[in-house]
Design an enzyme around this catalytic site. Structure first.
Site, PDB file in Angstrom:
ATOM      1  N   ASP A 200       0.506  -0.949  -0.188  1.00  0.00           N
ATOM      2  CA  ASP A 200       0.280   0.177   0.326  1.00  0.00           C
ATOM      3  C   ASP A 200       0.802   1.422  -0.287  1.00  0.00           C
ATOM      4  O   ASP A 200       1.688   1.620  -0.901  1.00  0.00           O
ATOM      5  CB  ASP A 200      -0.669   0.257   1.252  1.00  0.00           C
ATOM      6  CG  ASP A 200      -2.350   1.012   1.077  1.00  0.00           C
ATOM      7  OD1 ASP A 200      -2.698   0.414   0.232  1.00  0.00           O
ATOM      8  OD2 ASP A 200      -1.843   2.269   1.982  1.00  0.00           O
ATOM      9  N   TYR A 311      -1.895  11.243   1.992  1.00  0.00           N
ATOM     10  CA  TYR A 311      -2.989  11.583   1.211  1.00  0.00           C
ATOM     11  C   TYR A 311      -2.764  13.017   0.513  1.00  0.00           C
ATOM     12  O   TYR A 311      -2.634  13.786  -0.296  1.00  0.00           O
ATOM     13  CB  TYR A 311      -4.213  11.359   0.739  1.00  0.00           C
ATOM     14  CG  TYR A 311      -4.389   9.596   1.394  1.00  0.00           C
ATOM     15  CD1 TYR A 311      -4.998   9.085  -0.001  1.00  0.00           C
ATOM     16  CD2 TYR A 311      -4.005   8.719   2.585  1.00  0.00           C
ATOM     17  CE1 TYR A 311      -4.697   7.546  -0.091  1.00  0.00           C
ATOM     18  CE2 TYR A 311      -4.525   7.482   2.796  1.00  0.00           C
ATOM     19  CZ  TYR A 311      -5.056   6.951   1.217  1.00  0.00           C
ATOM     20  OH  TYR A 311      -5.105   5.405   1.626  1.00  0.00           O
ATOM     21  N   HIS A 373      -6.711  -6.916  -0.883  1.00  0.00           N
ATOM     22  CA  HIS A 373      -6.061  -5.751  -0.936  1.00  0.00           C
ATOM     23  C   HIS A 373      -4.797  -6.166   0.348  1.00  0.00           C
ATOM     24  O   HIS A 373      -3.435  -5.923   0.165  1.00  0.00           O
ATOM     25  CB  HIS A 373      -6.315  -4.746  -0.465  1.00  0.00           C
ATOM     26  CG  HIS A 373      -5.537  -3.563  -0.561  1.00  0.00           C
ATOM     27  ND1 HIS A 373      -4.628  -2.541  -1.648  1.00  0.00           N
ATOM     28  CD2 HIS A 373      -5.079  -2.841   1.001  1.00  0.00           C
ATOM     29  CE1 HIS A 373      -3.594  -1.852  -1.096  1.00  0.00           C
ATOM     30  NE2 HIS A 373      -4.190  -1.910  -0.029  1.00  0.00           N
TER      31      HIS A 373
END
Length: 439
Positions: A200, A311, A373
């Protein structure tokens, strides 16, 4: 312990990209440029935020009535404390790097003939996601370290968004490697370096660090369920941008932190155990205690803002010229890409084109059909085996070349041109099917 089933095992190096769609690059470029335009991003961000405003108001009201903070940390139960301090996973330590105090867990003994295996986690995780891989590789010949990345767990948490820029995160990796004694030596000799393993956000940092630092520090790169940064922009479809809605939502101030902490951090639980995005296997390493550990760590003061700032600092921001130029080159070290095909956040079309950024013959791809994931949690047995086999090959290669692989030094991921679509690649007939009686 036997593996889950042979049908779930990762593919061998004959994996082919041919079954994946490869839409027009012109369409991709137009879509990406439109949806990442500086005038469009705030508009989309606040559109996504609107449905959460009523819930935000409700959360704030409940907290006011009950007299508690909306982001109150969860106190550890005895079971959580026991899991965190389980000596099976390693020893808790701290080091100073890049101006911060980093927490990490270490397993295994340093060797003069083997690289470090350094694990980088993603959102919303911390070192604990790698506990099984730490134990397995640490008891099978490697010195392993799982880091709490800046802003997470018990590592320090800068408040400024700019402190989470990708350039800073790469510098963290470089200084951690050096602080652990695996960087270049004082006499100018090349260090032992590391096998860098990322998932990730840890994968994004690992991809970039491998390009920027080159094979002088990164002897091998293993990435799990994270596309190459350039490939995402090249291959992401409109459907992928919808899957990545949270990229936009996290640009909004304050609201994401409130939503993630609502209902005793229920959103964290949904990430790992939710019906859509959570782990898929019955034997996944995510018990109720494990889930409580993840919530406890993510609820620590400052973590939620630090995690969201990854982010805010990077998704829609132009990188420094040196980083942009480095990531356009080709990696000159072995690369293993592991992908759980039940990932609902990242489509498998993002596997297409990775080979353009890796030297010919250096890329291996292993897919796990029924893993989510969270592939290192869902398929922990297979990923332990995959990373161990990969690390052994990197160690053997280093011994055989006498360190020659790193002679290009910093920026060894520079562009060397050439190369075409290769699928799984991998030389020497290496078999990446996970099958080990040691598990």
């Amino acid at each position: 312990m036997p593996l889950h089933s042979s049908s779930s095992a990762p593919s061998d190096p004959s994996f082919s990209f041919s079954f994946l769609p490869n839409p027009s690059s012109a369409v991709h470029r137009f879509t990406a440029s439109l949806l990442t335009h500086p005038l469009i991003v705030p508009l989309i961000s606040y559109v996504y935020a609107c449905p959460f405003l009523l819930l935000w108001a409700k959360v704030r009201l409940v907290c006011f009535i009950k007299g508690r903070k909306s982001q109150a940390p969860i106190a550890p139960s005895d079971a959580v404390a026991a899991a965190l301090l389980n000596k099976r996973y390693g020893e808790h330590k701290y080091l100073h790097a890049n101006g911060l105090r980093f927490h990490y867990v270490e397993k295994g003994t340093p060797s003069a003939h083997a690289p470090l295996v350094l694990f980088l986690h993603g959102f919303p995780e911390f070192w604990y996601s790698w506990r099984n891989q730490l134990h397995f590789l640490g008891t099978h010949g490697f010195h392993t370290v799982a880091l709490d990345m800046r802003g997470y767990g018990w590592t320090e948490k800068p408040k400024e968004i700019a402190e989470y820029n990708l350039e800073v995160l790469v510098c963290d990796v470089r200084e951690v490697i050096d602080a652990l004694g695996y960087g270049p030596q004082e006499d100018g000799q090349e260090g032992r370096g590391c096998v860098l393993v990322g998932h990730d956000w840890g994968g994004t940092v690992a991809w970039t660090a491998a390009h920027v630092l080159g094979p002088s520090r990164i002897k091998g790169l293993c990435v799990m369920n994270c596309p190459h940064p350039k490939v995402y922009m090249e291959q992401a479809t409109m459907a992928q941008f919808f899957k990545s809605w949270y990229f936009y939502f996290f640009q909004v101030p304050t609201l994401p932190e409130t939503m993630l902490s609502a209902g005793q951090w229920q959103a964290v639980g949904a990430c790992f155990r939710g019906k859509r995005s959570g782990v898929k296997r019955y034997d996944a390493a995510m018990s109720e205690t494990d889930l409580a550990v993840m919530k406890h760590a993510f609820s620590q003061r400052g973590v939620v803002s630090g995690a969201v700032n990854y982010y805010r600092a990077n998704i829609f921001r132009s990188k420094e010229e040196g980083v942009e130029r480095a990531t356009e080159g080709r990696l000159a070290m072995p690369v293993l890409l592991v992908w759980g095909l039940k990932d609902t956040a990242l489509g498998e079309e993002l596997l297409v084109g990775v080979d353009k950024y890796v030297e010919e013959g250096e890329l291996r791809v292993a897919t796990v059909e029924d893993a989510s994931h969270w592939v290192q949690v869902d398929a922990w047995k297979e990923t332990c085996d995959l990373v161990w086999r990969f690390a052994v090959q990197v160690r053997t290669r280093g011994a055989g070349k006498g360190g020659e692989a790193g002679k290009n030094g910093e920026g060894g991921g520079g562009n060397r041109g050439g190369g075409g679509s290769r699928g799984g690649g991998g030389g020497g007939g290496d078999n990446y099917k996970a099958a080990s009686s040691n598990l």
